[in-house]
Design a protein around this motif. Structure first.
Motif, PDB file in Angstrom:
ATOM      1  N   LEU A 269       7.256   4.920 -11.257  1.00 25.52           N
ATOM      2  CA  LEU A 269       7.855   5.515 -10.061  1.00 25.52           C
ATOM      3  C   LEU A 269       6.844   5.623  -8.926  1.00 25.52           C
ATOM      4  N   MET A 270       5.629   6.004  -9.240  1.00 21.31           N
ATOM      5  CA  MET A 270       4.607   6.096  -8.202  1.00 21.31           C
ATOM      6  C   MET A 270       4.250   4.723  -7.650  1.00 21.31           C
ATOM      7  N   GLU A 271       4.224   3.716  -8.504  1.00 21.54           N
ATOM      8  CA  GLU A 271       3.866   2.370  -8.055  1.00 21.54           C
ATOM      9  C   GLU A 271       4.959   1.758  -7.187  1.00 21.54           C
ATOM     10  N   GLU A 272       6.219   2.022  -7.514  1.00 20.59           N
ATOM     11  CA  GLU A 272       7.339   1.427  -6.787  1.00 20.59           C
ATOM     12  C   GLU A 272       7.952   2.387  -5.773  1.00 20.59           C
ATOM     13  N   SER A 273       7.207   3.401  -5.359  1.00 20.99           N
ATOM     14  CA  SER A 273       7.779   4.398  -4.448  1.00 20.99           C
ATOM     15  C   SER A 273       8.114   3.802  -3.086  1.00 20.99           C
ATOM     16  N   SER A 274       7.248   2.958  -2.551  1.00 19.65           N
ATOM     17  CA  SER A 274       7.517   2.392  -1.231  1.00 19.65           C
ATOM     18  C   SER A 274       8.590   1.317  -1.273  1.00 19.65           C
TER      19      SER A 274
ATOM     20  N   PRO B 138      10.049   7.280   0.259  1.00 23.68           N
ATOM     21  CA  PRO B 138       8.875   6.927  -0.557  1.00 23.68           C
ATOM     22  C   PRO B 138       8.067   8.131  -1.015  1.00 23.68           C
ATOM     23  N   GLY B 139       7.869   9.102  -0.134  1.00 19.62           N
ATOM     24  CA  GLY B 139       7.130  10.294  -0.532  1.00 19.62           C
ATOM     25  C   GLY B 139       7.853  11.093  -1.600  1.00 19.62           C
ATOM     26  N   LEU B 140       9.170  11.208  -1.475  1.00 23.12           N
ATOM     27  CA  LEU B 140       9.937  11.935  -2.494  1.00 23.12           C
ATOM     28  C   LEU B 140       9.923  11.196  -3.830  1.00 23.12           C
ATOM     29  N   THR B 141       9.968   9.871  -3.779  1.00 19.61           N
ATOM     30  CA  THR B 141       9.918   9.106  -5.026  1.00 19.61           C
ATOM     31  C   THR B 141       8.568   9.258  -5.711  1.00 19.61           C
ATOM     32  N   GLN B 142       7.498   9.241  -4.928  1.00 23.84           N
ATOM     33  CA  GLN B 142       6.177   9.445  -5.530  1.00 23.84           C
ATOM     34  C   GLN B 142       6.015  10.867  -6.068  1.00 23.84           C
ATOM     35  N   LEU B 143       6.581  11.838  -5.353  1.00 20.91           N
ATOM     36  CA  LEU B 143       6.570  13.208  -5.860  1.00 20.91           C
ATOM     37  C   LEU B 143       7.345  13.319  -7.165  1.00 20.91           C
TER      38      LEU B 143
ATOM     39  N   ARG C 141       0.836  -1.189   0.000  1.00 20.51           N
ATOM     40  CA  ARG C 141       0.000   0.000   0.000  1.00 20.51           C
ATOM     41  C   ARG C 141       0.877   1.247   0.000  1.00 20.51           C
ATOM     42  N   GLN C 142       0.553   2.158  -0.894  1.00 21.62           N
ATOM     43  CA  GLN C 142       1.332   3.378  -0.988  1.00 21.62           C
ATOM     44  C   GLN C 142       0.973   4.296   0.178  1.00 21.62           C
ATOM     45  N   ASN C 143       1.976   4.767   0.863  1.00 24.98           N
ATOM     46  CA  ASN C 143       1.756   5.634   2.007  1.00 24.98           C
ATOM     47  C   ASN C 143       2.725   6.795   1.933  1.00 24.98           C
ATOM     48  N   PRO C 144       2.429   7.775   1.082  1.00 30.18           N
ATOM     49  CA  PRO C 144       3.320   8.930   0.983  1.00 30.18           C
ATOM     50  C   PRO C 144       3.173   9.903   2.138  1.00 30.18           C
ATOM     51  N   ASN C 145       2.272   9.600   3.096  1.00 33.13           N
ATOM     52  CA  ASN C 145       2.070  10.518   4.205  1.00 33.13           C
ATOM     53  C   ASN C 145       3.234  10.527   5.186  1.00 33.13           C
TER      54      ASN C 145
END
Length: 472
Positions: free
Chosen positions: A358-363, A332-337, A279-283
């Motif tokens: 990049l957004m999918e593999e951010s975590s 992870p947040g920076l990668t999703q950004l 689960r993506q958690n950029p928070n």
């Protein structure tokens, strides 16, 4: 025995990763034994020996982290269909992964013990007399319980971390969008039809007519809707009530018809395997920035007490630990950004593919990237503190830096391999649809360039801020 067979039949790349785990385990075990030798040879300075042992926590954590990454990419211990019938379910395969990791760590610890005894002169005629001779306790007996405890620390920790990371977990059912939730002032689980405060506990709100069987087909139960939630249904006015269990929860939802797809029960026994997308958690980006700022602050205060060229204090270790933790949380947040920026402003197929990946593999990739940035900034600060004679005058510190840097870089590469393994079906589908291989390679180059543009200046900035209080 099964772990040994799977280890022997693995492919070359898997064997190479396990060999790297053994090599880094040997380096970490040697550092732990050197800390023990310093404590034996200098009984009057227990604080300095304890500080040396505390600094061994960095290579220990890096080695364990790399061992977990290697275990996640091991194809021999991945759950497959049909293995549970012969007793190789997810739990058994997790135990096999933990045992394989323990074997690699034990092999490295054995090599570290042999090297330590060789340098002490216990296995050869002449002991080592270099710069690290005071950490070998030459001529003094080694306490066997302490030696065995330090050597088994890394294999036990690595196998426990692998078992905890790869344990089979039940998949959490996703909450339906139309399901009504009854919380305080309706703050949780708002649906399409919200109810007023107190509707759920109103008299007769949960009464339902008991289904009466007429012939072969039972009557459908009547449930109150949002419009007539405060009025009793027809079955309740006739005097027929549905009995409720005495031990129900206070916040349980009313019963719903079985035909309602929103209240369908989740599939039982569904397990989440290591290949299941996270689960993506950029928070965690704000928390990472806060912890990073706290780490830099601790380094600033601890750098005033440290002399230039002298041993670093425990405050610097705490500051660097907080800095690494902050960058790992913010990664992870920076990668999703970064992925969002790549596919911004009318993207084409190339930028859209690179940004979505990049957004999918951010975590999965962002956390090792953050740790690599932290290690690079720490190495820069160490070179700025000790100068050009650092590796010659501090051989054990150089060995620890090599172990930590090697583990973090290898973990990043292993995470990239894991991400490629998980995207294998997607890549195959794109090739089947006619996407050229050059487009996929160009998308990979765009992802790498975007990450370098974002994390490169960040690493230089953190390195400059970390080295400033130590060199003034």
């Amino acid at each position: 025995m099964l772990a040994l067979r799977l280890t022997g039949r693995a492919r070359f790349a898997v064997q190479l990763r396990r060999l790297l785990v053994a090599v880094f385990s040997a380096g970490t075990g040697f550092l732990l034994l050197c800390a023990l030798g310093h404590a034996i040879g200098h009984p009057g300075t227990p604080g300095a020996s304890a500080l040396r042992l505390a600094w061994c926590a960095a290579p220990l954590a890096a080695t364990v982290y790399f061992a977990v990454a290697v275990a996640r990419t091991d194809p021999g211990t991945r759950p497959r269909s049909g293995l549970a019938a012969i007793g190789l379910g997810p739990a058994r395969l997790t135990a096999v992964s933990a045992a394989t990791t323990a074997l690699s760590g034990a092999l490295g610890s054995l090599v570290a013990l042999l090297l330590f005894l060789l340098l002490r002169g216990d296995l050869a005629a002449a002991p080592f007399d270099g710069a690290a001779a005071d950490s070998l306790a030459v001529g003094l007996p080694l306490p066997y319980p302490a030696t065995v405890t330090l050597l088994t620390l890394l294999p036990a920790t690595a196998s426990a971390a692998v078992a905890l990371s790869l344990r089979p977990r039940e998949a959490r059912p996703a909450r339906a969008a139309g399901t009504r939730g009854y919380g305080r002032f309706g703050a949780y689980g708002w649906g399409a039809a919200r109810e007023t405060f107190g509707t759920y506990g109103r008299f007769g709100a949960r009464w339902a007519a008991r289904p009466a069987t007429t012939g072969s087909s039972p009557a459908a139960p009547a449930t109150p809707g949002p419009a007539d939630a405060g009025a009793a249904p027809a079955g309740a006015r006739a005097g027929v009530l549905t009995a409720e269990p005495a031990d129900r929860d206070a916040d349980s939802a009313p019963s719903a018809p079985a035909s309602d797809p929103r209240h369908a029960a989740p599939a039982a026994g569904r397990l989440r395997t290591p290949d299941t997308p996270r689960r993506q958690n950029p928070n965690t980006l704000p928390w990472g920035i806060a912890v990073l700022a706290a780490g830099l602050t601790v380094e600033t205060y601890a750098g005033d007490a440290a002399d230039a060229g002298g041993p670093l204090s425990a405050g610097v270790l705490i500051g660097w630990t907080l800095t690494a933790l902050g960058l790992a949380l913010a990664g992870p947040g920076l990668t999703q950004l970064c992925g969002r920026l790549v596919q911004a402003v009318r993207p084409g197929a190339l930028r859209l593919l690179a940004g979505r990946v990049l957004m999918e593999e951010s975590s999965r990739v962002g956390r090792p990237l953050g740790i690599v940035c932290a290690v690079a900034s720490a190495v820069y600060a160490a070179f700025a503190l000790y100068g050009a004679d650092g590796p010659a005058s501090h051989p054990l510190g150089t060995l620890g830096a090599l172990v930590v840097a090697g583990c973090t870089v290898a973990t990043l590469l292993t995470a990239a391999v894991e991400a490629r393994q998980i995207r294998a079906d997607t890549i195959t589908a794109l090739l089947r649809l006619g996407a050229p291989k050059s487009t996929l390679r160009a998308a990979a180059a765009v992802r790498a360039a975007a990450l370098l543009v974002l994390f490169g200046p960040l690493t230089l900035l953190v390195a400059a801020l970390a080295a400033a209080p130590l060199t003034r």
